[in-house]
Design a protein around this motif. Structure first.
Motif, PDB file in Angstrom:
ATOM      1  N   LEU A 161      78.670  22.442  -4.880  1.00  0.00           N
ATOM      2  CA  LEU A 161      79.472  21.261  -4.556  1.00  0.00           C
ATOM      3  C   LEU A 161      80.930  21.455  -4.963  1.00  0.00           C
ATOM      4  CD1 LEU A 161      77.126  18.288  -5.583  1.00  0.00           C
ATOM      5  CD2 LEU A 161      77.673  19.082  -3.273  1.00  0.00           C
ATOM      6  N   THR A 194      72.418  18.486  -0.879  1.00  0.00           N
ATOM      7  CA  THR A 194      72.202  17.533  -1.971  1.00  0.00           C
ATOM      8  C   THR A 194      70.886  16.798  -1.799  1.00  0.00           C
ATOM      9  OG1 THR A 194      74.600  17.228  -2.253  1.00  0.00           O
ATOM     10  CG2 THR A 194      73.152  15.530  -3.165  1.00  0.00           C
ATOM     11  N   LYS A 198      76.875  20.174   2.663  1.00  0.00           N
ATOM     12  CA  LYS A 198      76.757  19.786   1.258  1.00  0.00           C
ATOM     13  C   LYS A 198      75.895  18.540   1.100  1.00  0.00           C
ATOM     14  CE  LYS A 198      81.006  21.781  -0.640  1.00  0.00           C
ATOM     15  NZ  LYS A 198      82.245  21.525  -1.402  1.00  0.00           N
TER      16      LYS A 198
END
Length: 395
Positions: free
Chosen positions: A184, A198, A194
């Motif tokens: 990140l 996540t 991203k």
């Protein structure tokens, strides 16, 4: 999730600063960094004598990196120089503790493992900051490793606390938390990627049932949001990051209240009952361990708690700080903490190194993590990212 706004690291050329060491082969260095990253998750492939498949790769990293190590005064060499007094304190505390137990094989093996992981960290730092190494490939290796660990966990999702490629689900949770935070902060992945990463990492983390991994990730995300709130130049973005941070903190408070009320239950491995049992077991271990200090003020020897069966069972004490205090005495603990302070200062304000140190410090409270290979590797990559970013800012 926030995205770094600094220019691509590969755009920076050899303007000023330390030049690459001419004695090293760039392709060999790149291969070793890639292989050590992917190999750091393959801890179930043992080659005997307490070693795993990736350890010979790390040994090669040490040998290659110390060829002309910091010959031109690199930041890697300055970090090593500043860290040496702290590491000598650890050695002194360990040696004094040995006086009470003698030259036991298990104590010497523990100290050799200490030397190996610290040497690996500085070696990885030295290779990763080399201008000739494409940092994007290091992040590609980290991304690939994280995905493979998650796939291994998802493939075994029907079992109780799947552990992926690790020997323990808590190790997998530790790897997931640190790997995601590094990507990140220090990668150039698109925002959509991203976000998807996540989501998948959070899912895998819940499956492992690692409360320590969740705490590490929560602490790292909170620091990341706070950093973006403090440093972002646009007022609208500041408000957005501030709201996200407040939401995260409020969620943490609410979660704590739910757990205390004993009504938290996600699955058989993630519930208030297991969290309470895990916390109680650790508190008992810490209490019993600290009770040994009166008879062993200088320590019971490196690795002595498990090898001497001083806690009534051959088990780690699940806390690096307590373990260092009991096994290596006050000097050993002072050396460990001061080493963390040195890393914090070298990381730079709001840098990736400091971001990684937050979850690492949290993880050390619930397990003995200082021999985790991936921890030192990800921390070295974060340090290299900060060094490269400073180079760009200086041009």
């Amino acid at each position: 999730m926030p995205v770094s706004t600094s220019p691509p690291l590969e755009q920076h050329q050899h303007a000023g600063g330390v030049q690459p060491t001419p004695f090293r082969n760039r392709r060999l260095s790149q291969f070793l960094l890639f292989a050590s990253t992917v190999g750091s998750m393959l801890l179930t492939v043992s080659i005997g004598a307490g070693l795993v498949l990736v350890d010979p790769v790390f040994a090669a990293v040490i040998l290659v990196s110390f060829i002309g190590f910091g010959a031109s005064g690199s930041e890697g060499r300055r970090l090593l120089g500043a860290s040496l007094p702290c590491l000598w304190l650890v050695v002194l505390g360990s040696t004094l503790a040995l006086l009470g137990v003698g030259l036991q094989r298990w104590a010497l093996v523990t100290m050799l493992r200490d030397a190996f992981v610290f040497a690996t960290f500085f070696a990885l730092c030295e290779l990763a900051i080399d201008r000739r190494i494409r940092y994007s490939r290091l992040m590609g290796a980290a991304f690939l490793s994280l995905i493979l660990v998650e796939l291994a966990i998802f493939s075994d999702a029907g079992s109780y606390r799947p552990k992926g490629t690790f020997e323990n689900p808590n190790y997998a949770g530790h790897f997931l938390a640190l790997g995601l935070l590094l990507l990140l902060r220090a990668s150039k992945l698109p925002v959509v990627v991203k976000a998807a990463l996540t989501a998948s990492t959070l899912t895998a983390l819940v499956l492992t049932g690692s409360f320590g991994g969740v705490a590490m990730l929560s602490g790292g995300v909170a620091y990341l949001l706070w950093a973006r709130f403090r440093t972002h130049p646009r007022p609208v973005a500041k408000v957005a990051y501030g709201l996200l941070l407040c939401t995260a903190l409020a969620s943490s408070v609410y979660f704590t209240q739910v757990v205390v009320a004993d009504v938290f239950h996600v699955s058989d491995s993630v519930n208030a009952e297991r969290l309470d049992r895990s916390a109680s077991d650790r508190l008992d271990l810490w209490r019993n361990g600290l009770g040994l200090l009166s008879d062993h003020p200088l320590g019971v020897g490196p690795g002595g708690l498990a090898n001497r069966d001083l806690l009534g069972r051959s088990v780690e004490i699940h806390n690096d700080y307590v373990a260092y205090l009991i096994e290596r005495g006050p000097l050993g603990l002072l050396g460990l903490i001061s080493f963390g302070v040195v890393l914090w200062r070298f990381g730079g304000r709001w840098g990736a190194t400091r971001l990684m140190l937050i979850p690492i410090a949290i993880g050390m409270m619930s397990r003995e993590t200082l021999h985790f290979r991936h921890m030192w590797l990800f921390l070295a990559f974060a340090f290299a990212y900060d060094v490269r970013s400073r180079r760009i800012g200086a041009t």
